[in-house]
Design a protein around this motif. Sequence first.
Motif, mmCIF file in Angstrom:
data_model
loop_
_atom_site.group_PDB
_atom_site.id
_atom_site.type_symbol
_atom_site.label_atom_id
_atom_site.label_comp_id
_atom_site.label_asym_id
_atom_site.label_seq_id
_atom_site.Cartn_x
_atom_site.Cartn_y
_atom_site.Cartn_z
ATOM 1 N N LYS A 204 1.024 -1.141 -0.199
ATOM 2 C CA LYS A 204 0.423 0.468 0.464
ATOM 3 C C LYS A 204 0.663 1.092 0.152
ATOM 4 N N TYR A 205 1.944 1.284 0.406
ATOM 5 C CA TYR A 205 2.752 3.037 1.071
ATOM 6 C C TYR A 205 3.344 2.557 -0.403
ATOM 7 N N LEU A 206 3.920 0.976 -0.997
ATOM 8 C CA LEU A 206 4.907 1.200 -2.310
ATOM 9 C C LEU A 206 4.085 1.984 -3.764
ATOM 10 N N VAL A 207 2.461 1.906 -3.393
ATOM 11 C CA VAL A 207 1.773 1.702 -4.725
ATOM 12 C C VAL A 207 1.665 3.268 -4.251
ATOM 13 N N GLU A 208 0.964 3.806 -3.761
ATOM 14 C CA GLU A 208 0.270 5.510 -3.242
ATOM 15 C C GLU A 208 1.910 5.969 -2.796
ATOM 16 N N LYS A 209 2.665 5.364 -3.187
ATOM 17 C CA LYS A 209 4.216 6.691 -3.148
ATOM 18 C C LYS A 209 3.675 7.069 -4.331
ATOM 19 N N SER A 210 3.975 6.117 -5.826
ATOM 20 C CA SER A 210 4.238 5.451 -6.478
ATOM 21 C C SER A 210 3.142 6.664 -7.384
ATOM 22 N N VAL A 211 1.978 6.533 -6.986
ATOM 23 C CA VAL A 211 1.031 6.914 -7.482
ATOM 24 C C VAL A 211 1.072 8.467 -7.209
ATOM 25 N N GLU A 212 1.857 9.202 -6.471
ATOM 26 C CA GLU A 212 2.228 10.686 -5.699
ATOM 27 C C GLU A 212 3.242 10.796 -6.332
ATOM 28 N N ALA A 213 4.084 10.103 -7.183
ATOM 29 C CA ALA A 213 5.680 11.079 -7.777
ATOM 30 C C ALA A 213 5.059 10.737 -9.005
ATOM 31 N N LYS A 214 4.477 9.739 -9.773
ATOM 32 C CA LYS A 214 4.086 9.920 -10.857
ATOM 33 C C LYS A 214 3.097 10.804 -11.478
ATOM 34 N N ILE A 215 2.199 11.353 -10.525
ATOM 35 C CA ILE A 215 0.879 11.893 -10.983
ATOM 36 C C ILE A 215 1.957 13.045 -10.987
ATOM 37 N N LYS A 216 2.252 13.896 -9.318
ATOM 38 C CA LYS A 216 3.498 15.230 -9.554
ATOM 39 C C LYS A 216 4.016 15.632 -10.954
ATOM 40 N N VAL A 217 4.522 14.643 -12.001
ATOM 41 C CA VAL A 217 5.224 15.019 -12.950
ATOM 42 C C VAL A 217 4.215 14.813 -14.108
ATOM 43 N N VAL A 218 3.700 14.555 -14.000
ATOM 44 C CA VAL A 218 2.478 14.227 -15.569
ATOM 45 C C VAL A 218 1.210 15.840 -15.402
ATOM 46 N N LEU A 219 0.800 16.237 -13.602
ATOM 47 C CA LEU A 219 0.695 17.327 -13.777
ATOM 48 C C LEU A 219 1.548 18.142 -14.193
ATOM 49 N N ASP A 221 4.142 18.059 -16.756
ATOM 50 C CA ASP A 221 4.117 18.079 -18.061
ATOM 51 C C ASP A 221 3.942 16.519 -18.727
ATOM 52 N N GLU A 222 2.344 17.338 -19.083
ATOM 53 C CA GLU A 222 1.098 16.021 -19.431
ATOM 54 C C GLU A 222 1.619 15.696 -21.119
ATOM 55 N N PHE A 223 2.964 16.394 -21.616
ATOM 56 C CA PHE A 223 3.094 15.967 -22.609
ATOM 57 C C PHE A 223 4.270 15.563 -23.137
ATOM 58 N N GLU A 224 4.749 15.322 -22.480
ATOM 59 C CA GLU A 224 6.212 14.803 -22.203
ATOM 60 C C GLU A 224 7.143 15.159 -23.570
ATOM 61 N N ASN A 225 7.601 17.165 -22.636
ATOM 62 C CA ASN A 225 8.012 18.239 -23.126
ATOM 63 C C ASN A 225 9.276 18.135 -22.222
ATOM 64 N N GLY A 226 9.170 17.918 -21.083
ATOM 65 C CA GLY A 226 10.147 18.283 -19.985
ATOM 66 C C GLY A 226 10.568 16.927 -18.962
ATOM 67 N N PRO A 227 9.996 17.603 -17.595
ATOM 68 C CA PRO A 227 10.378 16.754 -16.915
ATOM 69 C C PRO A 227 9.567 15.699 -17.120
ATOM 70 N N ARG A 228 8.983 15.471 -17.432
ATOM 71 C CA ARG A 228 8.035 14.259 -17.909
ATOM 72 C C ARG A 228 9.172 12.842 -18.612
ATOM 73 N N ARG A 229 9.916 13.050 -19.018
ATOM 74 C CA ARG A 229 10.618 12.092 -19.792
ATOM 75 C C ARG A 229 12.315 11.925 -18.473
ATOM 76 N N TRP A 230 11.649 12.361 -16.828
ATOM 77 C CA TRP A 230 12.511 11.767 -16.818
ATOM 78 C C TRP A 230 12.227 10.006 -16.261
ATOM 79 N N LEU A 231 10.864 10.438 -16.336
ATOM 80 C CA LEU A 231 10.498 8.573 -15.844
ATOM 81 C C LEU A 231 10.899 8.317 -16.885
ATOM 82 N N ASN A 232 11.099 8.084 -18.119
ATOM 83 C CA ASN A 232 12.168 7.199 -19.110
ATOM 84 C C ASN A 232 13.398 6.699 -18.903
ATOM 85 N N PHE A 233 13.717 7.606 -17.210
ATOM 86 C CA PHE A 233 14.758 6.738 -17.017
ATOM 87 C C PHE A 233 15.321 5.061 -16.641
#
Length: 341
Positions: A204-219, A221-233
């Motif tokens: 539960k902790y890991l899923v909720e932390k992951s959801v929080e992290a990804k949503i923060k980045v997507v909000l 930079d939704e269309f991947e012009n900048g920080p969302r590229r980090w998710l491709n690490f």
Amino acid sequence: MLKITHQFQQQATTFFLGERLLQLGNHVDRNRAVLVIDEHVERHHGHQLHDWKKIIVPAGEEVKNMATVELIIDGLIAHEADRKTTLVGIGGGMITDVAGFAASIYMRGIPFGFVPTTLLAQVDASIGGKNGVSHGKHKNLLGIIRQPEFILFDYELPLTMPDEEWHNGFAEIIKYACIMDAALFDYLETNREKALARDVAVLKYLVEKSVEAKIKVVLEDEFENGPRRWLNFGHTLGHAVEKLEHIAHGKAVAIGMVAAARFSEKLMDLPADQTLRLIKLINDYQLPVAFSSDKEAVFDIFKLDKKREKDVIHFVLLEKIGKATTMPVPIAELKGLLQEL
């Protein structure tokens, strides 16, 4: 159950964290919905959904293609789905990607939602609106960014996964820790035994932390012009290895993260002891750290990555654990770095 709604540019998505699959009917009208479910999930959980309209598709990353999209569209036609029908993808990342893509093109777009059933899908694949399919040897080449209306997270569903698939899901959690959350990296190190034993509180902790992290980045930079590229690490090389070695996505990303850390030592002066710490964590979660494919074959896929612009790839690197950056790296230089691995 925790209910959170986030407004993206074109669509609000409601996240039902800790809801049960049996409660799906509280969130979507079963008379106006069609489920897309893979054969494995149907076998394990289909009895909870016996009175819903279903499209059952084969399981496996190898069917993440246009043929499966056509199968879903044929099913929607057979169920006489119209523009007010909601398509619900229930399964792992392959299902959520393909169902979201099919919903986005059927009748120019119908509503859709997800019930991710694997750890990998709960922490990554279902979140952020990327929907699509692979084409030939190129992963996720065809697709669209379009947000689901809802995502329902039932923490009991991943517990039926085989051990190998359970380990596979931790790669994306390790990725979030690497790029933006050093405290999460510490937590993964400290709670390894409980995590591998499928402790639901840790999950539960890991899923909720992951959801929080990804949503923060997507909000941001939704269309991947900048920080969302980090998710491709870890994904640029990882996608190539995944295709060539026919291994699970998480395993490939784990290998890709180690390679990206090695590149970061050369390009960002990442301390070598940080790379070694990452390697140990990946090993601890029973994931691989090296590939066996021919480097030329890896490079042939690698160089066609979606983050390429002319003669550079916007490569995700680490400044330190918990902080990522993106650097335009010439293709020729990346080839040299790849040869040094």
